[in-house]
Scaffold this motif. Sequence first.
Motif, PDB file in Angstrom:
ATOM      1  N   GLN A 132     -62.757 -27.641  41.355  1.00 29.68           N
ATOM      2  CA  GLN A 132     -61.470 -27.035  41.055  1.00 29.68           C
ATOM      3  C   GLN A 132     -61.440 -25.602  41.574  1.00 29.68           C
ATOM      4  N   TRP A 133     -60.282 -25.217  42.154  1.00 23.46           N
ATOM      5  CA  TRP A 133     -60.078 -23.863  42.655  1.00 23.46           C
ATOM      6  C   TRP A 133     -59.601 -22.989  41.496  1.00 23.46           C
ATOM      7  N   VAL A 134     -60.479 -22.096  41.038  1.00 21.35           N
ATOM      8  CA  VAL A 134     -60.184 -21.255  39.876  1.00 21.35           C
ATOM      9  C   VAL A 134     -60.531 -19.808  40.219  1.00 21.35           C
ATOM     10  N   ARG A 161     -65.198 -24.399  41.531  1.00 21.79           N
ATOM     11  CA  ARG A 161     -66.082 -24.661  40.404  1.00 21.79           C
ATOM     12  C   ARG A 161     -66.103 -26.150  40.106  1.00 21.79           C
ATOM     13  N   PRO A 162     -67.235 -26.695  39.623  1.00 21.39           N
ATOM     14  CA  PRO A 162     -67.293 -28.125  39.288  1.00 21.39           C
ATOM     15  C   PRO A 162     -66.232 -28.481  38.251  1.00 21.39           C
ATOM     16  N   ALA A 163     -65.552 -29.601  38.468  1.00 19.71           N
ATOM     17  CA  ALA A 163     -64.512 -30.044  37.548  1.00 19.71           C
ATOM     18  C   ALA A 163     -65.135 -30.715  36.320  1.00 19.71           C
ATOM     19  N   GLU A 164     -64.422 -30.638  35.224  1.00 18.58           N
ATOM     20  CA  GLU A 164     -64.836 -31.361  34.025  1.00 18.58           C
ATOM     21  C   GLU A 164     -64.446 -32.820  34.171  1.00 18.58           C
ATOM     22  N   VAL A 165     -65.427 -33.715  34.058  1.00 18.79           N
ATOM     23  CA  VAL A 165     -65.186 -35.148  34.141  1.00 18.79           C
ATOM     24  C   VAL A 165     -65.746 -35.787  32.885  1.00 18.79           C
ATOM     25  N   ALA A 166     -64.881 -36.429  32.105  1.00 19.90           N
ATOM     26  CA  ALA A 166     -65.279 -37.080  30.863  1.00 19.90           C
ATOM     27  C   ALA A 166     -65.162 -38.588  31.034  1.00 19.90           C
ATOM     28  N   GLY A 167     -65.493 -39.310  29.980  1.00 21.77           N
ATOM     29  CA  GLY A 167     -65.410 -40.760  29.990  1.00 21.77           C
ATOM     30  C   GLY A 167     -66.637 -41.372  29.368  1.00 21.77           C
ATOM     31  N   SER A 168     -66.745 -42.687  29.474  1.00 20.03           N
ATOM     32  CA  SER A 168     -67.887 -43.406  28.929  1.00 20.03           C
ATOM     33  C   SER A 168     -69.179 -42.895  29.557  1.00 20.03           C
ATOM     34  N   ARG A 188     -55.583 -34.579  32.971  1.00 22.47           N
ATOM     35  CA  ARG A 188     -54.779 -33.997  31.898  1.00 22.47           C
ATOM     36  C   ARG A 188     -55.276 -32.580  31.634  1.00 22.47           C
ATOM     37  N   GLU A 189     -54.404 -31.588  31.870  1.00 23.44           N
ATOM     38  CA  GLU A 189     -54.674 -30.192  31.547  1.00 23.44           C
ATOM     39  C   GLU A 189     -56.020 -29.715  32.092  1.00 23.44           C
ATOM     40  N   GLY A 190     -56.263 -29.966  33.378  1.00 26.30           N
ATOM     41  CA  GLY A 190     -57.460 -29.460  34.031  1.00 26.30           C
ATOM     42  C   GLY A 190     -58.712 -30.276  33.802  1.00 26.30           C
ATOM     43  N   ARG A 191     -58.609 -31.415  33.168  1.00 24.99           N
ATOM     44  CA  ARG A 191     -59.778 -32.244  32.879  1.00 24.99           C
ATOM     45  C   ARG A 191     -59.528 -33.667  33.357  1.00 24.99           C
TER      46      ARG A 191
END
Length: 558
Positions: free
Chosen positions: A102-104, A109-116, A158-161
């Motif tokens: 992500q461009w911040v 910067r590494p993006a937040e990736v969630a899930g199982s 959703r909202e940067g994640r």
Amino acid sequence: MWGRLAALLLAGALVARGEDGVATTLRFEAAAPALDVQVDPSLGVLVQALTAERTWTRRGEGTLAAMAAGWSAREPFPTPFATSDGRRWCLQDGADAGSLLQWVEGRWRPAEVAGSADALAARRELRRGAVRLGIVARVRADDGTDLLLDGFGVFVHREGRWTFAPLQRLAAPPIGWAQVAWRPSGEGVTVGAGGRALLGRAGRLEVAPAGPRPDPGRRFTRLRDGVWLVATEVDVALVTSDGVERARTPLLRAQVLAYRRRDDVVLLQGALVGSSWVWAELGVETGALRVLERRGNQRDPRGPVVVDDAGALWSDDHAVLRRWDAHRLLEAPLAALLVGSDPRGRVWFVHGGVAFSLERAELERELELERAPAQEEVVEDVQGAATLDADGHLRALRLVACDPPDEAGVAVHQRRAYRFHVRRGGAWVLDETSATYEERRCALRWCQACHGARREAAPRGGFETRPPGVLDPEGRVMGLDRDRRPHPDPRALLRRSDGSEWLLGPAGLIELARDADGRHRPRRLRLPGPSQAWVQDADGDVWRIEEGRLRRVTFPDD
């Protein structure tokens, strides 16, 4: 040498004006052994050149150049994309959709990736096994929910994640994605593969409800006001988001090329029953299909389709530049590939290791010009015997007799006799020393009487050709080799008897001027611009070398 060329990127404007007031906005932007050019109407331009040391140099304008700053010189900077909330992203590894950055605040910067946890761990194992998990498609729902479809599942934003959900078993070979479908209520977007379907909406993934399902046999295109275009193998339908069909039109294997919002019209390519491939307009309000042009075969876009309120512009896979505007199609042969339109309204093209741009208005004026290719003189290179004689005049075999005469082209068997002729002063003169060379032709694929007959072959000809020409950003003449890589080559410069200097290459037919430093600048431009080798004969005529023929180049003042 190549390292120096790679550094000559994005020089200042090279617009030259001649004494007669004729000018072109054409500008040669880059010349290098290999190029990667990104053009975005809001982000700007980024030109990446591969040097002989296998590293990338970068120059550009706008946000794109800032985004690429600091990226490793060992890897090309990937094309960024934006989510509906304006956040910008890219893939650190183009083969892995999980490598989102992500461009911040001016940094990646590494993006937040969630899930199982199990699903994410399985993805990492597959990636270590060199399995490609790159993005197959990017999809946006009506409510702004963004989804990335990778080799095995869906990332929803959703909202940067981002949240990942597998759509098929990660241990199994991936099943191809079906086309995106819609939910009957018009909320969210349904995607699916292998019999499973998920609904993405409000930044979440849910089990898709009953209703239309993703189907490889259907292709869905979202239009405005909740209308979808649904194409199957046999027809095209306009359907509202609540599932009501408004119109259906028979068009086989239809493909949507562009959508003109100004008057709610879609440009389609497909085949009519019992007819050839066509380009046609479909009115979204009326459902009426209007054929613009018929073609014998399919011609798909190659590269992006640049769309604006008035129409669309694209390169097709037959090296033709096309423009859709005001219920018509315009075209011009152009070997270079359309890349996009930048924030200043300049249209960019790439051909191998050369990038050039010009203002959209000039390009469209060129497309508007009437062209009469039938007026060009074409010489058939019979038996590959054409050449330039010792005095520099074109010498080729020409037909002198047919037995039987066959103007209607229906004779099954025919004897043809050829003798060498020389072209002087625009007229063909028989070479009295030439022998007669006989061929036999027939309408059959093979027969003993014709194809089995002996033929006395003429001496092989050939030419010492000159290469297609371009300029580097500093105004030096460059030639293109067979791999379309530029290199300094004065043979690419064409000098005519009136003293004018020209280039014949992928950017078109370009008259040159010289500045105070002796550098060349484009003075005026004429399309088309096929990138072919050429020769100039003793009369000053210029001939493009095509397969099996030569085509005389017509200059603007001829």
